[in-house]
Design an enzyme around this catalytic site. Sequence first.
Site, short mmCIF file in Angstrom:
data_model
loop_
_atom_site.label_atom_id
_atom_site.label_comp_id
_atom_site.label_asym_id
_atom_site.label_seq_id
_atom_site.Cartn_x
_atom_site.Cartn_y
_atom_site.Cartn_z
N GLN A 71 63.20 -39.27 40.06
CA GLN A 71 62.09 -39.63 41.08
C GLN A 71 62.08 -38.54 42.26
O GLN A 71 61.57 -39.36 42.98
CB GLN A 71 63.11 -40.87 41.70
CG GLN A 71 64.16 -41.82 40.74
CD GLN A 71 64.84 -43.09 41.24
OE1 GLN A 71 65.48 -42.23 42.60
NE2 GLN A 71 64.87 -43.84 40.30
N HIS A 129 67.16 -41.84 43.57
CA HIS A 129 67.38 -41.95 45.55
C HIS A 129 66.87 -41.25 46.81
O HIS A 129 67.93 -40.19 47.46
CB HIS A 129 68.90 -42.62 45.41
CG HIS A 129 68.57 -43.64 44.55
ND1 HIS A 129 69.76 -44.78 44.81
CD2 HIS A 129 68.02 -44.76 43.13
CE1 HIS A 129 69.52 -45.64 43.36
NE2 HIS A 129 68.53 -45.12 42.83
N GLU A 222 65.10 -55.62 49.08
CA GLU A 222 65.64 -56.18 50.87
C GLU A 222 63.49 -55.41 51.34
O GLU A 222 63.80 -54.27 50.92
CB GLU A 222 66.64 -55.62 51.56
CG GLU A 222 67.60 -55.81 50.70
CD GLU A 222 69.21 -55.18 51.42
OE1 GLU A 222 70.39 -55.09 50.64
OE2 GLU A 222 68.72 -54.51 52.57
N TYR A 232 73.05 -51.49 57.86
CA TYR A 232 72.15 -52.50 56.87
C TYR A 232 73.13 -52.62 55.94
O TYR A 232 72.27 -53.94 54.58
CB TYR A 232 70.52 -51.93 56.62
CG TYR A 232 70.49 -52.46 57.69
CD1 TYR A 232 69.06 -53.80 57.75
CD2 TYR A 232 69.97 -51.14 58.94
CE1 TYR A 232 68.68 -53.66 58.98
CE2 TYR A 232 69.35 -51.63 59.96
CZ TYR A 232 68.25 -52.72 60.11
OH TYR A 232 67.60 -52.67 61.33
N TYR A 243 74.70 -51.55 37.46
CA TYR A 243 74.27 -51.58 36.30
C TYR A 243 74.61 -52.04 35.34
O TYR A 243 76.04 -52.38 34.63
CB TYR A 243 73.38 -50.46 35.72
CG TYR A 243 72.11 -50.40 37.10
CD1 TYR A 243 71.03 -51.12 36.75
CD2 TYR A 243 72.72 -49.50 38.12
CE1 TYR A 243 69.49 -50.96 37.88
CE2 TYR A 243 71.17 -49.37 38.90
CZ TYR A 243 70.53 -49.71 38.86
OH TYR A 243 69.59 -49.73 39.83
#
Length: 349
Positions: A71, A129, A222, A232, A243
């Site tokens: 990513q 991430h 979210e 959070y 997963y």
Amino acid sequence: MFALLLICLTTQVRALILTPVAADLAHPWGLAFLPDGGYLVSERPGRLLRIDAKGERHPVSGLPPIANQGQGGLLDLALDGDGWLYLSYSEPGDDGAGTAVARARLQKDALTDWQLLFRQQPKVGGGAHFGSRLVLMDDYLFITLGDRYTERDRAQTLDNHLGKTVRLHRDGRVPGDNPFVKTAGALPEIWSLGHRNMQGAALRLGSQQFWTHEHGPQGGDEVNLIQPGHNYGWPKVTFGEEYGGGKIGIGQSAPGMTVPLWIWVPSIAPSGMTFYQGELFKEWQGDLFVGALRGQALMRLKLEGDKIVSQERLLTDLGERIRTVKEGPDGALYLLTDSGKGRLLRLTP
């Protein structure tokens, strides 16, 4: 010239027109609008393109070393009124990679006056991430950062940048009123903590509110209104699961953890977001738009005050992963689709 693609939808507005601006883009990620009517587009594998008003593309030189893995790669773009281009990217290092942010000036399709503003600490192995979105507000730069997947528990501690938002001055200095400036052992640039992987962020005009969204684990994406110093929850609280199944953390809420304003279960894999303020879609003024990767749609979220009260799925017939959505200077919505042959699309009534 590209042909117009007309998509008819059941919507409060009317039929929508998608006009391709550029095609055959390699996993485009970030988008910025140039004063001359052109565009800057970052491609995740590590290429920056200037696309002129005629649709012709021009490679931009002067990029730093970029870790093109998973990513990671060349990520978000933001352009300010003083001519500084801000870029986020995955920076390689001895211990792996981490998100970095720099700014430079664009001159004759080259980046000059390069200034490194931020490095995520620590660097971590793996390609998942990284975040990361950039939001400019007044003299401040907000950066969203992922937890780097394998280090999720560190999203709850203040001695690192994993799973955090960061606030800096635009030149990289740490503001003196950041919430953890006087907290022993905390990195002073941290603005909020307890995040997983934020690939969407936007400024709500008129209120100066900083909003983000983040990927949940197998459910529990979210939307959050970010407040300074707030936690959070990730990975202590989440609406998702491991997963393959299995509980994460202690539940969906806990004292001291800020609850999200909206969740998606199952996940849509959100990416990119913008509050619409333009004149082309008067019925949509003030609405929040979110791209969906797994969901392959453009989500329109209706607000009442600071509450999200409903959603509408748009462009479901497009069949493409929507990486980025931004309002352009002309009031149109611009989308980047995520694939090896991605596109820049212009959405109008």
